[in-house]
Design an enzyme around this catalytic site. Structure first.
Site, PDB file in Angstrom:
ATOM      1  N   ASP A   1     -11.303   2.702   4.396  1.00 36.59           N
ATOM      2  CA  ASP A   1     -11.551   1.263   4.225  1.00 36.59           C
ATOM      3  C   ASP A   1     -13.049   0.978   4.130  1.00 36.59           C
ATOM      4  O   ASP A   1     -13.451  -0.135   3.790  1.00 36.59           O
ATOM      5  CB  ASP A   1     -10.973   0.472   5.421  1.00 36.59           C
ATOM      6  CG  ASP A   1      -9.609  -0.140   5.100  1.00 36.59           C
ATOM      7  OD1 ASP A   1      -9.284  -0.273   3.902  1.00 36.59           O
ATOM      8  OD2 ASP A   1      -8.874  -0.478   6.053  1.00 36.59           O
TER       9      ASP A   1
ATOM     10  N   GLN B   1      -4.874  -1.752   9.898  1.00 34.01           N
ATOM     11  CA  GLN B   1      -4.673  -3.036   9.229  1.00 34.01           C
ATOM     12  C   GLN B   1      -5.233  -4.172  10.087  1.00 34.01           C
ATOM     13  O   GLN B   1      -4.907  -4.276  11.271  1.00 34.01           O
ATOM     14  CB  GLN B   1      -3.162  -3.232   8.971  1.00 34.01           C
ATOM     15  CG  GLN B   1      -2.827  -4.417   8.103  1.00 34.01           C
ATOM     16  CD  GLN B   1      -3.316  -4.290   6.658  1.00 34.01           C
ATOM     17  OE1 GLN B   1      -3.233  -3.221   6.052  1.00 34.01           O
ATOM     18  NE2 GLN B   1      -3.856  -5.368   6.112  1.00 34.01           N
TER      19      GLN B   1
ATOM     20  N   LYS C   1       0.835  -1.206   0.000  1.00 33.66           N
ATOM     21  CA  LYS C   1       0.000   0.000   0.000  1.00 33.66           C
ATOM     22  C   LYS C   1       0.868   1.254   0.000  1.00 33.66           C
ATOM     23  O   LYS C   1       0.614   2.214  -0.721  1.00 33.66           O
ATOM     24  CB  LYS C   1      -0.929   0.004   1.235  1.00 33.66           C
ATOM     25  CG  LYS C   1      -2.057  -1.013   1.136  1.00 33.66           C
ATOM     26  CD  LYS C   1      -2.835  -1.150   2.441  1.00 33.66           C
ATOM     27  CE  LYS C   1      -3.812  -2.318   2.358  1.00 33.66           C
ATOM     28  NZ  LYS C   1      -4.511  -2.599   3.616  1.00 33.66           N
TER      29      LYS C   1
END
Ligand code: NAD
Length: 287
Positions: free
Chosen positions: A116, A93, A49
């Protein structure tokens, strides 16, 4: 002839469009990435990422926290980033270490920075067929892949294997919102094969290597393989590519299908967050 859906190419085009857009912005959009602990796949995902972000001009701030970070300290970091006008997007994460309450942590991220798309505000708006700030990157990427080979989804039979919060459920809602007839299956579903055989579009997102075989699919189906599994030292998906490839109309490879799209859509969400916050700041309803 089966159409191999080239996720790498479609994702590269999206990243190029974003790069051009970012070049014209007053400053670089900024994504905060929080990782607690040293989960091996998570370290790889975070590295990918960061690299993809740097290539198109998205700034990243990486907070690599100790495995035993307290919930209180992690929540305090999220509060700080929520109030930092130089941070546009925040991701935590997953999976988190077991002592941390994932829902509590995710729910603390400001919905306007939840790139997200996991916050209940965003999932709820999607469910209501209204416009959330952000939609989760993997299902968003899958929709783009499907739409690259099928322009009218209305009335299509969609079967999704896997009902997770990050893939199966939001994808089912996106498909339903496009007037598809959706079936979600999971580990307790009986006779899955009978359901998948009726699918015009079959999405496998269960993490079981090569689960989907030739006799699971309808001739001419569109197959989307989300799975990332290790098979004899290589990466493989949830669909046995070789077994189905001459029967399907279109299929995504693993690697090179859904994976690159997930990162591209996360970056798109981050650029959208920058623009959202810029316009909100102008009218004074954020910060
Ligand atoms: P998860 O473990 O949260 O959920 C798995 C789902 O699959 C559950 O609903 C479970 O009931 C179902 N399932 C498990 N075994 C099954 C079986 N034998 N038959 C039917 N259903 C079954 O997983 P997740 O986070 O949604 O990820 C699923 C897979 O997709 C994993 O391989 C993961 O690595 C991959 N993934 C890839 C990307 C990407 O960008 N390519 C993104 C997210 C997840």
């Amino acid at each position: 002839m089966t159409n191999i859906i080239d996720g790498r190419l479609i994702a590269a085009n999206i990243r190029n469009e974003l790069k051009e857009k970012i070049a014209g912005l007053a400053k670089a959009p900024c994504l905060a990435i929080i990782l607690a602990g040293n989960d091996e796949p998570s370290l790889i995902y975070v590295r990918n990422k960061k690299k993809a972000a740097a290539e198109i001009g998205v700034q990243t701030k990486f907070f690599h926290l100790a495995e035993d970070i307290s919930e209180e300290n992690l929540l305090a970091l999220i509060d700080k980033l929520n109030n930092d006008e130089n941070t546009n997007g925040i991701i935590v994460q997953l999976p988190l270490p077991e002592h941390l309450n994932t829902h509590k942590i995710i729910n603390r991220i400001a919905p306007q920075k939840d790139v997200d798309g996991f916050h209940p505000y965003n999932t709820g708006m999607l469910q209501n067929n209204q416009t959330p700030y952000f939609i989760a990157a993997t299902p968003l990427g899958i929709m783009r892949l499907v739409q690259s080979v099928c322009s009218d989804l209305s009335g299509k039979n969609v079967v999704i294997i896997g009902a997770s919060l990050i893939v199966g459920r939001p994808l089912a809602t996106l498909m339903l919102n496009q007037e598809c007839t959706v079936t979600i299956t999971h580990i307790h579903t009986k006779n899955i094969k009978e359901l998948t055989q009726k699918a015009d579009i079959l999405v496998a997102a269960c993490g079981v290597a090569n689960l989907v075989q030739e006799d699971w699919i309808k001739s001419g189906a569109i197959l989307i393989d989300v799975g990332i599994n290790r098979c004899n030292g290589k990466i493989c998906g949830d669909i046995d590519f070789k077994a189905v490839q001459n029967k399907a109309a279109a299929i995504t490879p693993v690697p090179g299908g859904v994976g690159p799209m997930t990162i591209a859509m996360l970056l798109k969400n981050t650029v959208d967050a920058y623009e959202l916050q810029l316009s909100s700041a102008k009218i004074g309803n954020i910060f």
